[in-house]
Scaffold this motif. Structure first.
Motif, PDB file in Angstrom:
ATOM      1  N   GLN A  21       0.797  -1.224   0.000  1.00  0.00           N
ATOM      2  CA  GLN A  21       0.000   0.000   0.000  1.00  0.00           C
ATOM      3  C   GLN A  21       0.832   1.278   0.000  1.00  0.00           C
ATOM      4  O   GLN A  21       0.304   2.354  -0.221  1.00  0.00           O
ATOM      5  CB  GLN A  21      -0.918   0.023   1.217  1.00  0.00           C
ATOM      6  N   GLY A  22       2.122   1.164   0.250  1.00  0.00           N
ATOM      7  CA  GLY A  22       2.956   2.342   0.419  1.00  0.00           C
ATOM      8  C   GLY A  22       3.389   2.986  -0.884  1.00  0.00           C
ATOM      9  O   GLY A  22       3.290   2.405  -1.966  1.00  0.00           O
ATOM     10  N   ARG A  23       3.891   4.203  -0.758  1.00  0.00           N
ATOM     11  CA  ARG A  23       4.461   4.943  -1.886  1.00  0.00           C
ATOM     12  C   ARG A  23       5.962   4.686  -1.922  1.00  0.00           C
ATOM     13  O   ARG A  23       6.617   4.651  -0.882  1.00  0.00           O
ATOM     14  CB  ARG A  23       4.188   6.436  -1.730  1.00  0.00           C
ATOM     15  N   ARG A  24       6.507   4.545  -3.132  1.00  0.00           N
ATOM     16  CA  ARG A  24       7.922   4.196  -3.293  1.00  0.00           C
ATOM     17  C   ARG A  24       8.729   5.395  -3.767  1.00  0.00           C
ATOM     18  O   ARG A  24       8.293   6.145  -4.634  1.00  0.00           O
ATOM     19  CB  ARG A  24       8.063   3.060  -4.295  1.00  0.00           C
ATOM     20  N   TYR A  25       9.927   5.495  -3.184  1.00  0.00           N
ATOM     21  CA  TYR A  25      10.869   6.537  -3.572  1.00  0.00           C
ATOM     22  C   TYR A  25      12.233   5.875  -3.723  1.00  0.00           C
ATOM     23  O   TYR A  25      12.643   5.084  -2.878  1.00  0.00           O
ATOM     24  CB  TYR A  25      10.923   7.642  -2.514  1.00  0.00           C
ATOM     25  N   ASN A  26      12.934   6.186  -4.810  1.00  0.00           N
ATOM     26  CA  ASN A  26      14.202   5.531  -5.117  1.00  0.00           C
ATOM     27  C   ASN A  26      15.357   6.523  -5.152  1.00  0.00           C
ATOM     28  O   ASN A  26      15.188   7.677  -5.566  1.00  0.00           O
ATOM     29  CB  ASN A  26      14.133   4.815  -6.471  1.00  0.00           C
ATOM     30  N   HIS A  27      16.508   6.056  -4.743  1.00  0.00           N
ATOM     31  CA  HIS A  27      17.776   6.770  -4.813  1.00  0.00           C
ATOM     32  C   HIS A  27      18.827   5.700  -5.112  1.00  0.00           C
ATOM     33  O   HIS A  27      18.633   4.544  -4.725  1.00  0.00           O
ATOM     34  CB  HIS A  27      18.058   7.471  -3.474  1.00  0.00           C
ATOM     35  N   PRO A  28      19.920   6.034  -5.782  1.00  0.00           N
ATOM     36  CA  PRO A  28      20.923   5.002  -6.065  1.00  0.00           C
ATOM     37  C   PRO A  28      21.486   4.312  -4.819  1.00  0.00           C
ATOM     38  O   PRO A  28      21.934   3.170  -4.893  1.00  0.00           O
ATOM     39  CB  PRO A  28      22.024   5.770  -6.797  1.00  0.00           C
ATOM     40  N   LEU A  29      21.453   4.966  -3.654  1.00  0.00           N
ATOM     41  CA  LEU A  29      22.016   4.372  -2.443  1.00  0.00           C
ATOM     42  C   LEU A  29      20.997   3.655  -1.562  1.00  0.00           C
ATOM     43  O   LEU A  29      21.379   2.875  -0.692  1.00  0.00           O
ATOM     44  CB  LEU A  29      22.726   5.439  -1.611  1.00  0.00           C
ATOM     45  N   LYS A  75      17.905  12.241   3.270  1.00  0.00           N
ATOM     46  CA  LYS A  75      17.279  13.573   3.276  1.00  0.00           C
ATOM     47  C   LYS A  75      16.546  13.821   1.976  1.00  0.00           C
ATOM     48  O   LYS A  75      15.447  14.382   1.956  1.00  0.00           O
ATOM     49  CB  LYS A  75      18.329  14.653   3.517  1.00  0.00           C
ATOM     50  N   SER A  76      17.155  13.429   0.860  1.00  0.00           N
ATOM     51  CA  SER A  76      16.532  13.595  -0.454  1.00  0.00           C
ATOM     52  C   SER A  76      15.231  12.798  -0.553  1.00  0.00           C
ATOM     53  O   SER A  76      14.208  13.316  -1.029  1.00  0.00           O
ATOM     54  CB  SER A  76      17.511  13.140  -1.539  1.00  0.00           C
ATOM     55  N   LEU A  77      15.256  11.551  -0.090  1.00  0.00           N
ATOM     56  CA  LEU A  77      14.040  10.714  -0.120  1.00  0.00           C
ATOM     57  C   LEU A  77      12.958  11.303   0.767  1.00  0.00           C
ATOM     58  O   LEU A  77      11.786  11.327   0.401  1.00  0.00           O
ATOM     59  CB  LEU A  77      14.370   9.295   0.310  1.00  0.00           C
ATOM     60  N   CYS A  78      13.336  11.785   1.962  1.00  0.00           N
ATOM     61  CA  CYS A  78      12.368  12.371   2.880  1.00  0.00           C
ATOM     62  C   CYS A  78      11.746  13.628   2.297  1.00  0.00           C
ATOM     63  O   CYS A  78      10.555  13.867   2.455  1.00  0.00           O
ATOM     64  CB  CYS A  78      13.016  12.678   4.225  1.00  0.00           C
TER      65      CYS A  78
END
Length: 109
Positions: free
Chosen positions: A16-24, A99-102
């Motif tokens: 149900q969650g929203r996804r956020y991606n970063h290379p790390l 921090k970027s993902l947040c």
């Protein structure tokens, strides 16, 4: 730091969650079921990352980065997934990635 422990809760956040991606790292975030919940967090490292030593190190550095950022956010349930670059990244890089993902997720992290 409160953690997500049951498989049912983990699957609910994952589906149900929203996804956020970063290379790390990757983040899945979902609102808590009950109002006023202090929030929980889980750390995961898939087997494709490597042996148990690599996976455990990846989870340890994610846990420390999250602790440094003041996780978990109130009223949210968050899963942080390690990626190939997590284990060898510097703490400053991981902190910047979180921090970027947040920021993209609308958290005050």
């Amino acid at each position: 730091m409160r953690t997500i422990k049951s498989k049912m809760d983990f699957e609910r956040v994952f589906t149900q969650g929203r996804r956020y991606n970063h290379p790390l790292m990757r983040m899945v975030i979902c609102d808590s079921l009950s109002e006023g919940d202090p929030g929980r967090v889980a750390f995961a490292a898939p087997k494709r990352l490597g042996c148990a030593v690599v996976r455990n190190r990846s989870k340890r550095v994610l846990r420390e980065t999250a602790r440094h950022q003041g996780f978990p956010a109130a009223g949210r349930e968050i899963i942080l997934f390690a990626t190939r670059g997590t284990a060898c990244a510097r703490p400053e890089e991981l902190s910047g990635a979180l921090k970027s993902l947040c920021k993209r997720a609308g958290l005050d992290g």
